[in-house]
Design a protein around this motif. Structure first.
Motif, PDB file in Angstrom:
ATOM      1  N   GLY A 118       0.847  -1.195   0.000  1.00  0.00           N
ATOM      2  CA  GLY A 118       0.000   0.000   0.000  1.00  0.00           C
ATOM      3  C   GLY A 118       0.872   1.231   0.000  1.00  0.00           C
ATOM      4  N   LEU A 119       0.654   2.135  -0.972  1.00  0.00           N
ATOM      5  CA  LEU A 119       1.437   3.373  -1.054  1.00  0.00           C
ATOM      6  C   LEU A 119       0.518   4.590  -1.076  1.00  0.00           C
ATOM      7  N   VAL A 120      -0.531   4.521  -0.284  1.00  0.00           N
ATOM      8  CA  VAL A 120      -1.466   5.650  -0.235  1.00  0.00           C
ATOM      9  C   VAL A 120      -0.955   6.686   0.755  1.00  0.00           C
ATOM     10  N   GLY A 121      -0.418   6.235   1.867  1.00  0.00           N
ATOM     11  CA  GLY A 121       0.282   7.104   2.817  1.00  0.00           C
ATOM     12  C   GLY A 121       1.659   6.489   3.022  1.00  0.00           C
ATOM     13  N   ALA A 122       2.033   6.269   4.286  1.00  0.00           N
ATOM     14  CA  ALA A 122       3.290   5.559   4.564  1.00  0.00           C
ATOM     15  C   ALA A 122       3.157   4.131   4.025  1.00  0.00           C
ATOM     16  N   PRO A 123       4.281   3.561   3.553  1.00  0.00           N
ATOM     17  CA  PRO A 123       4.210   2.218   2.955  1.00  0.00           C
ATOM     18  C   PRO A 123       3.698   1.160   3.941  1.00  0.00           C
ATOM     19  N   ILE A 124       2.731   0.361   3.489  1.00  0.00           N
ATOM     20  CA  ILE A 124       2.171  -0.723   4.311  1.00  0.00           C
ATOM     21  C   ILE A 124       2.175  -2.019   3.515  1.00  0.00           C
ATOM     22  N   LEU A 125       2.663  -3.077   4.143  1.00  0.00           N
ATOM     23  CA  LEU A 125       2.592  -4.391   3.524  1.00  0.00           C
ATOM     24  C   LEU A 125       1.192  -4.953   3.747  1.00  0.00           C
ATOM     25  N   LEU A 126       0.383  -5.011   2.681  1.00  0.00           N
ATOM     26  CA  LEU A 126      -1.002  -5.452   2.815  1.00  0.00           C
ATOM     27  C   LEU A 126      -1.135  -6.963   2.673  1.00  0.00           C
ATOM     28  N   ARG A 127      -0.184  -7.582   1.956  1.00  0.00           N
ATOM     29  CA  ARG A 127      -0.164  -9.045   1.840  1.00  0.00           C
ATOM     30  C   ARG A 127       1.268  -9.466   1.567  1.00  0.00           C
ATOM     31  N   ALA A 180      11.576  -6.710   3.601  1.00  0.00           N
ATOM     32  CA  ALA A 180      12.929  -6.155   3.725  1.00  0.00           C
ATOM     33  C   ALA A 180      13.420  -5.613   2.382  1.00  0.00           C
ATOM     34  N   GLU A 181      13.132  -6.338   1.311  1.00  0.00           N
ATOM     35  CA  GLU A 181      13.542  -5.862  -0.024  1.00  0.00           C
ATOM     36  C   GLU A 181      12.852  -4.544  -0.363  1.00  0.00           C
ATOM     37  N   LEU A 182      11.572  -4.463  -0.023  1.00  0.00           N
ATOM     38  CA  LEU A 182      10.811  -3.237  -0.310  1.00  0.00           C
ATOM     39  C   LEU A 182      11.362  -2.066   0.499  1.00  0.00           C
ATOM     40  N   ALA A 183      11.631  -2.313   1.794  1.00  0.00           N
ATOM     41  CA  ALA A 183      12.143  -1.252   2.666  1.00  0.00           C
ATOM     42  C   ALA A 183      13.494  -0.747   2.158  1.00  0.00           C
ATOM     43  N   GLN A 184      14.307  -1.673   1.673  1.00  0.00           N
ATOM     44  CA  GLN A 184      15.626  -1.274   1.186  1.00  0.00           C
ATOM     45  C   GLN A 184      15.506  -0.362  -0.036  1.00  0.00           C
ATOM     46  N   VAL A 185      14.656  -0.744  -0.967  1.00  0.00           N
ATOM     47  CA  VAL A 185      14.489   0.056  -2.188  1.00  0.00           C
ATOM     48  C   VAL A 185      13.847   1.411  -1.872  1.00  0.00           C
ATOM     49  N   LEU A 186      12.898   1.408  -0.930  1.00  0.00           N
ATOM     50  CA  LEU A 186      12.211   2.660  -0.584  1.00  0.00           C
ATOM     51  C   LEU A 186      13.064   3.562   0.313  1.00  0.00           C
ATOM     52  N   GLY A 187      14.046   2.956   0.990  1.00  0.00           N
ATOM     53  CA  GLY A 187      14.874   3.723   1.922  1.00  0.00           C
ATOM     54  C   GLY A 187      14.121   4.098   3.189  1.00  0.00           C
ATOM     55  N   LYS A 188      13.052   3.366   3.491  1.00  0.00           N
ATOM     56  CA  LYS A 188      12.307   3.605   4.737  1.00  0.00           C
ATOM     57  C   LYS A 188      11.579   2.337   5.139  1.00  0.00           C
ATOM     58  N   PRO A 189      11.175   2.274   6.430  1.00  0.00           N
ATOM     59  CA  PRO A 189      10.517   1.041   6.868  1.00  0.00           C
ATOM     60  C   PRO A 189       9.160   0.831   6.204  1.00  0.00           C
ATOM     61  N   VAL A 190       8.789  -0.440   6.093  1.00  0.00           N
ATOM     62  CA  VAL A 190       7.471  -0.800   5.572  1.00  0.00           C
ATOM     63  C   VAL A 190       6.705  -1.442   6.721  1.00  0.00           C
ATOM     64  N   ALA A 191       5.605  -0.791   7.139  1.00  0.00           N
ATOM     65  CA  ALA A 191       4.829  -1.313   8.271  1.00  0.00           C
ATOM     66  C   ALA A 191       3.992  -2.502   7.830  1.00  0.00           C
ATOM     67  N   THR A 192       3.681  -3.387   8.779  1.00  0.00           N
ATOM     68  CA  THR A 192       2.680  -4.418   8.497  1.00  0.00           C
ATOM     69  C   THR A 192       1.309  -3.792   8.732  1.00  0.00           C
ATOM     70  N   ARG A 193       0.263  -4.487   8.306  1.00  0.00           N
ATOM     71  CA  ARG A 193      -1.097  -4.016   8.533  1.00  0.00           C
ATOM     72  C   ARG A 193      -1.371  -3.754  10.015  1.00  0.00           C
ATOM     73  N   ASP A 194      -0.936  -4.690  10.870  1.00  0.00           N
ATOM     74  CA  ASP A 194      -1.185  -4.559  12.312  1.00  0.00           C
ATOM     75  C   ASP A 194      -0.486  -3.342  12.881  1.00  0.00           C
ATOM     76  N   GLU A 195       0.790  -3.149  12.509  1.00  0.00           N
ATOM     77  CA  GLU A 195       1.526  -1.983  12.999  1.00  0.00           C
ATOM     78  C   GLU A 195       0.849  -0.702  12.552  1.00  0.00           C
ATOM     79  N   ALA A 196       0.443  -0.678  11.283  1.00  0.00           N
ATOM     80  CA  ALA A 196      -0.185   0.527  10.749  1.00  0.00           C
ATOM     81  C   ALA A 196      -1.492   0.816  11.476  1.00  0.00           C
ATOM     82  N   ALA A 197      -2.248  -0.233  11.787  1.00  0.00           N
ATOM     83  CA  ALA A 197      -3.531  -0.045  12.477  1.00  0.00           C
ATOM     84  C   ALA A 197      -3.297   0.504  13.884  1.00  0.00           C
TER      85      ALA A 197
END
Ligand code: AMP
Ligand code: MG
Length: 315
Positions: free
Chosen positions: A186-195, A202-219
């Protein structure tokens, strides 16, 4: 649904144009991607998308992933961003789906987004999927090509055994190389791993240069509305209305006097195709309540009632 003949198509140019023709006519074509076989329909055709739910026997409407042949085609449907550009360059074509804000002029059926203002998009890598998307020339909505609750298909024969008689064609491209659903970011706000999927967090966070939250963390850290996966109208929803009350917006079904009728002929597939569009239209009037006629709880009616029950309960 009537027992419809399911064509078995191969990889010839003739078969590809036949598959594209079926999509253009509002039909359902199962096709191989690198993840699993998808059940494709013209994403801009409400009736065609409703048929996906009918064929799968899905008891609820989840938003569907739209498959496109190129980044240019993706940018015509969603509002692109620097973050989207980074991950797209790193992982497309491939098993990564991005959820982005939908453009107001995208023209995609509201049944694809389940009424949300976001859209899930992906560019599959499998050559046959690429060829079909290029030949069809428009966005293709496609969940996995299996009856709801069954295992996702990774070969044409899995689709045939499961869906023959309920879809128009199966395009046989052999076994899927990945065999697992795509990662959804999800890239609507801060990056969220939806599935989770083949592309890791980890690969996504590295390319984005920022952490990727899980759904639970984001909630836990943000307003739940931000990651809402279902559209809820602002109005109260009153179900099983057999008579109308003053000041309500009236969503009918069957032979009934109302403001908008999901299906005057009581056709559940037609009703599903109109559901989100009509809820939006009635909600936009700003009346405090939308009253809805009873919908039979059979076939597609189960998914319609599931959605209406949530709309009535979501507060
Ligand atoms: P499937 O239909 O089995 O391929 O699954 C599609 C997945 O994508 C489901 O888990 C959906 O909830 C998710 N999805 C699709 N569109 C969106 C969206 N706009 N926002 C959040 N999740 C989405
Ligand atoms: Mg699935």
């Amino acid at each position: 649904m009537a027992n419809i003949p399911t064509e078995r198509l191969g990889q010839s140019a003739q078969d590809l144009s036949r598959a594209a023709e079926i999509l253009a006519q509002g039909g359902l074509v199962a096709f191989p991607t690198e993840t699993v076989y998808g059940l494709g329909a013209d994403a801009c055709n409400d009736r065609a998308v409703a048929r996906i739910y009918e064929a799968k026997g899905r008891p609820s409407f989840n938003p569907l992933i739209v498959h496109l042949p190129s980044v240019e085609a993706v940018k015509r449907l969603v509002i692109w961003s620097d973050a989207a550009d980074l991950v797209a360059r790193a992982f497309w074509t491939g098993p990564l789906t991005l959820v982005l804000p939908i453009r107001p002029d995208a023209g995609v059926s509201k049944l694809v987004t389940a009424g949300l203002e976001t859209l899930a998009v992906r560019i599959p890598a499998a050559p046959l999927a690429q060829d079909l998307l290029a030949e069809f020339g428009g966005p293709v909505a496609a969940p996995s090509a299996n009856t709801s609750g069954h295992i996702s298909p990774t070969r044409a024969v899995h689709v045939q055994n499961d869906l023959t008689g309920r879809i128009d064609a199966v395009l046989d491209g052999g076994a899927c190389s990945v065999g697992l659903e795509s990662t959804i970011l999800g890239l609507v706000g801060a990056p969220i791993l939806l599935r989770p999927g083949g592309v890791t967090r980890a690969e996504l966070a590295q390319v984005l240069g920022k952490p990727v939250a899980t759904r639970d963390e984001a909630a836990a850290i943000s307003a739940p509305g931000q990651i809402k996966s279902h559209y809820a109208p602002r109005a109260q929803v009153r179900l099983n209305a057999t008579e109308w009350r003053d000041g309500e917006s009236r969503l009918g079904f069957g032979t009934v006097e109302c403001d908008l009728n999901l299906s005057p002929s009581a056709d559940l597939t037609e009703a599903a195709a109109n559901l989100f569009e009509y809820l939006h239209q009635l909600d936009a009037r700003g009346t405090p309540t939308i009253a809805v006629s009873p919908i039979p709880d059979t076939g597609m009616g189960t998914a319609i009632n599931d959605r209406l029950n949530r709309a009535a309960a979501d507060r």
